[in-house]
Design a protein around this motif. Sequence first.
Motif, PDB file in Angstrom:
ATOM      1  N   VAL A  81      -3.186   9.653 -44.309  1.00 41.33           N
ATOM      2  CA  VAL A  81      -2.146  10.344 -45.078  1.00 41.33           C
ATOM      3  C   VAL A  81      -1.279  11.165 -44.138  1.00 41.33           C
ATOM      4  N   THR A  82      -0.001  11.251 -44.481  1.00 38.72           N
ATOM      5  CA  THR A  82       0.926  12.079 -43.718  1.00 38.72           C
ATOM      6  C   THR A  82       1.302  13.272 -44.584  1.00 38.72           C
ATOM      7  N   VAL A  83       1.098  14.474 -44.061  1.00 36.57           N
ATOM      8  CA  VAL A  83       1.438  15.670 -44.841  1.00 36.57           C
ATOM      9  C   VAL A  83       2.397  16.553 -44.066  1.00 36.57           C
ATOM     10  N   ASP A  84       3.073  17.406 -44.804  1.00 31.74           N
ATOM     11  CA  ASP A  84       3.925  18.419 -44.210  1.00 31.74           C
ATOM     12  C   ASP A  84       2.992  19.476 -43.600  1.00 31.74           C
ATOM     13  N   GLY A  85       2.888  19.475 -42.287  1.00 32.95           N
ATOM     14  CA  GLY A  85       1.931  20.351 -41.603  1.00 32.95           C
ATOM     15  C   GLY A  85       2.336  21.807 -41.578  1.00 32.95           C
ATOM     16  N   ASN A  86       3.499  22.142 -42.139  1.00 34.05           N
ATOM     17  CA  ASN A  86       3.898  23.549 -42.239  1.00 34.05           C
ATOM     18  C   ASN A  86       3.692  24.079 -43.655  1.00 34.05           C
ATOM     19  N   ASP A  87       3.115  23.250 -44.508  1.00 31.07           N
ATOM     20  CA  ASP A  87       2.828  23.632 -45.895  1.00 31.07           C
ATOM     21  C   ASP A  87       1.308  23.735 -46.029  1.00 31.07           C
ATOM     22  N   VAL A  88       0.799  24.952 -45.943  1.00 32.47           N
ATOM     23  CA  VAL A  88      -0.652  25.120 -45.842  1.00 32.47           C
ATOM     24  C   VAL A  88      -1.395  24.547 -47.055  1.00 32.47           C
ATOM     25  N   LEU A  89      -0.781  24.612 -48.223  1.00 38.26           N
ATOM     26  CA  LEU A  89      -1.501  24.120 -49.408  1.00 38.26           C
ATOM     27  C   LEU A  89      -1.507  22.594 -49.466  1.00 38.26           C
ATOM     28  N   ALA A  90      -0.436  21.979 -48.987  1.00 37.87           N
ATOM     29  CA  ALA A  90      -0.428  20.504 -48.921  1.00 37.87           C
ATOM     30  C   ALA A  90      -1.488  20.034 -47.934  1.00 37.87           C
ATOM     31  N   VAL A  91      -1.602  20.751 -46.833  1.00 31.37           N
ATOM     32  CA  VAL A  91      -2.605  20.399 -45.828  1.00 31.37           C
ATOM     33  C   VAL A  91      -4.003  20.595 -46.414  1.00 31.37           C
ATOM     34  N   TYR A  92      -4.192  21.729 -47.087  1.00 28.58           N
ATOM     35  CA  TYR A  92      -5.502  22.015 -47.673  1.00 28.58           C
ATOM     36  C   TYR A  92      -5.888  20.929 -48.682  1.00 28.58           C
ATOM     37  N   ARG A  93      -4.935  20.548 -49.516  1.00 27.31           N
ATOM     38  CA  ARG A  93      -5.245  19.540 -50.531  1.00 27.31           C
ATOM     39  C   ARG A  93      -5.656  18.210 -49.891  1.00 27.31           C
ATOM     40  N   ALA A  94      -4.937  17.807 -48.867  1.00 28.79           N
ATOM     41  CA  ALA A  94      -5.291  16.555 -48.175  1.00 28.79           C
ATOM     42  C   ALA A  94      -6.675  16.670 -47.536  1.00 28.79           C
ATOM     43  N   ALA A  95      -6.946  17.833 -46.954  1.00 26.84           N
ATOM     44  CA  ALA A  95      -8.234  18.018 -46.275  1.00 26.84           C
ATOM     45  C   ALA A  95      -9.380  18.048 -47.282  1.00 26.84           C
ATOM     46  N   ARG A  96      -9.148  18.698 -48.431  1.00 33.44           N
ATOM     47  CA  ARG A  96     -10.192  18.739 -49.467  1.00 33.44           C
ATOM     48  C   ARG A  96     -10.550  17.325 -49.922  1.00 33.44           C
ATOM     49  N   GLU A  97      -9.536  16.533 -50.169  1.00 32.99           N
ATOM     50  CA  GLU A  97      -9.786  15.158 -50.618  1.00 32.99           C
ATOM     51  C   GLU A  97     -10.545  14.369 -49.557  1.00 32.99           C
ATOM     52  N   ALA A  98     -10.157  14.576 -48.306  1.00 28.66           N
ATOM     53  CA  ALA A  98     -10.805  13.840 -47.206  1.00 28.66           C
ATOM     54  C   ALA A  98     -12.260  14.279 -47.032  1.00 28.66           C
ATOM     55  N   VAL A  99     -12.485  15.585 -47.118  1.00 28.15           N
ATOM     56  CA  VAL A  99     -13.850  16.105 -46.947  1.00 28.15           C
ATOM     57  C   VAL A  99     -14.738  15.647 -48.120  1.00 28.15           C
ATOM     58  N   ASP A 100     -14.201  15.720 -49.324  1.00 26.43           N
ATOM     59  CA  ASP A 100     -14.984  15.282 -50.500  1.00 26.43           C
ATOM     60  C   ASP A 100     -15.345  13.807 -50.373  1.00 26.43           C
ATOM     61  N   ARG A 101     -14.386  13.031 -49.950  1.00 26.75           N
ATOM     62  CA  ARG A 101     -14.600  11.582 -49.769  1.00 26.75           C
ATOM     63  C   ARG A 101     -15.699  11.330 -48.732  1.00 26.75           C
ATOM     64  N   ALA A 102     -15.610  12.049 -47.619  1.00 29.64           N
ATOM     65  CA  ALA A 102     -16.611  11.880 -46.556  1.00 29.64           C
ATOM     66  C   ALA A 102     -17.992  12.288 -47.064  1.00 29.64           C
ATOM     67  N   ARG A 103     -18.046  13.399 -47.798  1.00 32.43           N
ATOM     68  CA  ARG A 103     -19.346  13.886 -48.282  1.00 32.43           C
ATOM     69  C   ARG A 103     -19.951  12.940 -49.322  1.00 32.43           C
ATOM     70  N   ARG A 104     -19.091  12.251 -50.054  1.00 27.91           N
ATOM     71  CA  ARG A 104     -19.594  11.275 -51.036  1.00 27.91           C
ATOM     72  C   ARG A 104     -20.083   9.993 -50.364  1.00 27.91           C
ATOM     73  N   GLY A 105     -19.918   9.890 -49.046  1.00 28.61           N
ATOM     74  CA  GLY A 105     -20.379   8.693 -48.328  1.00 28.61           C
ATOM     75  C   GLY A 105     -19.350   7.581 -48.303  1.00 28.61           C
ATOM     76  N   GLU A 106     -18.073   7.923 -48.584  1.00 23.45           N
ATOM     77  CA  GLU A 106     -17.058   6.869 -48.660  1.00 23.45           C
ATOM     78  C   GLU A 106     -16.306   6.656 -47.344  1.00 23.45           C
ATOM     79  N   GLY A 107     -16.670   7.449 -46.318  1.00 26.11           N
ATOM     80  CA  GLY A 107     -16.121   7.189 -44.992  1.00 26.11           C
ATOM     81  C   GLY A 107     -14.986   8.094 -44.561  1.00 26.11           C
ATOM     82  N   PRO A 108     -14.351   7.720 -43.446  1.00 27.03           N
ATOM     83  CA  PRO A 108     -13.360   8.584 -42.797  1.00 27.03           C
ATOM     84  C   PRO A 108     -12.001   8.615 -43.489  1.00 27.03           C
ATOM     85  N   THR A 109     -11.219   9.626 -43.100  1.00 26.02           N
ATOM     86  CA  THR A 109      -9.792   9.720 -43.470  1.00 26.02           C
ATOM     87  C   THR A 109      -9.049  10.220 -42.237  1.00 26.02           C
ATOM     88  N   PHE A 110      -7.833   9.767 -42.079  1.00 24.52           N
ATOM     89  CA  PHE A 110      -6.967  10.250 -40.997  1.00 24.52           C
ATOM     90  C   PHE A 110      -5.860  11.085 -41.637  1.00 24.52           C
TER      91      PHE A 110
END
Length: 336
Positions: A214-243
């Motif tokens: 995913v490509t996010v606006d890296g100067n928008d902290v909440l957009a970054v947080y949302r992308a990271a939350r989704e990626a971390v949740d996915r990883a913790r569920r055993g579904e693998g990596p995110t970039f």
Amino acid sequence: MVSVSEPPSELGLSDDQLLDILYKMMLARATGQRERMLNRMGKAPFAVSGEGHEATQVGTAYALLPGKDWVVPYYRDIGVALVVGQTVRDLMLEFLARGENVSSGGRNMPSHFSDPKLRIVSGSAPVGTQILHAVGTAFASKLRGLDEVSMVWFGDGATSEGDCHEGMNFAGVHKLPVVFVCEHNQYAISVHWTKQMAVENVAVRAEGYGFPGVTVDGNDVLAVYRAAREAVDRARRGEGPTFIEAKTYRLVPHTSDDDDRRYRPREEVEEWSKKDPIRRFQAYLEEHGLLDAKTRDKLAKKAAEEVDAATDYAEKAPPPDPETALRHVFKEEEGE
Ligand SMILES: Cc1ncc(C[n+]2csc(CCOP(=O)(O)OP(=O)(O)O)c2C)c(N)n1
């Protein structure tokens, strides 16, 4: 490119957490500025800081469980270190190479932070090597059946290294719980990103390794947080990596050894200064009735005082004892 304009309540963050995010961003900025100042004063040989990257660093690290997840930063990640639990004092002891420093007892190059109790893994100086380390910790977590996530940060230049491609491929094949965070600040020292990659968004490479990018606006902290939350949740569920590719800009030279006037126009720096992630987040919080000028000034003063106190402490702390110079160089016997 993903950016957030929705009300803060949609993100599942409390008002206190939102103010804490702002404070960590301010603290990261104040710490980086102080480090560069100490360098100019001749008190530290080298400074590398992340002014401008605060939304990307704080927003991604905020999605982790500190002490449980594996944190594999690179030299610019002051904001990451602060979010997962390092103090400014820890960072200053490291920056000024004092004996009390937790990462290496004052032996490592500045900004190669690490902290065993916080699971911050020490980086090596060659660009991109930490990507393989993070894939390694993620592989270990998976083999052990643990629901830990590894997160690794690197610049756009690092994506050209073989280590990045090998790491992404291995992570994709084994569906590892790792989140790759590219802090895309557009330059690898003086080399513009267009000389490094033939794609508009480097996140598209993830698809070639079998996982989402995913490509996010890296100067928008909440957009970054949302992308990271989704990626971390996915990883913790055993579904693998995110970039995650976070597009941002460093507002200062690469390091204290760099003169950025030689390769980027002043107008470009000024344009990006107008998109300062801290001012932007403050405006967002004000708009939603969560911040007023008084609270903002109070937080800024608190950050300045924390940095002053940490600097005083670290400046007075002794350097490593010369008797210990060979520690960690040769094998030591038990009890030595
Ligand atoms: C393998 C390797 N090549 C070159 C260097 C010198 N070097 C240090 S930082 C850097 C730029 C890295 O740029 P990027 O990955 O975009 O991160 P940024 O510093 O822009 O955040 C280079 C070339 C190095 N440390 N290691």
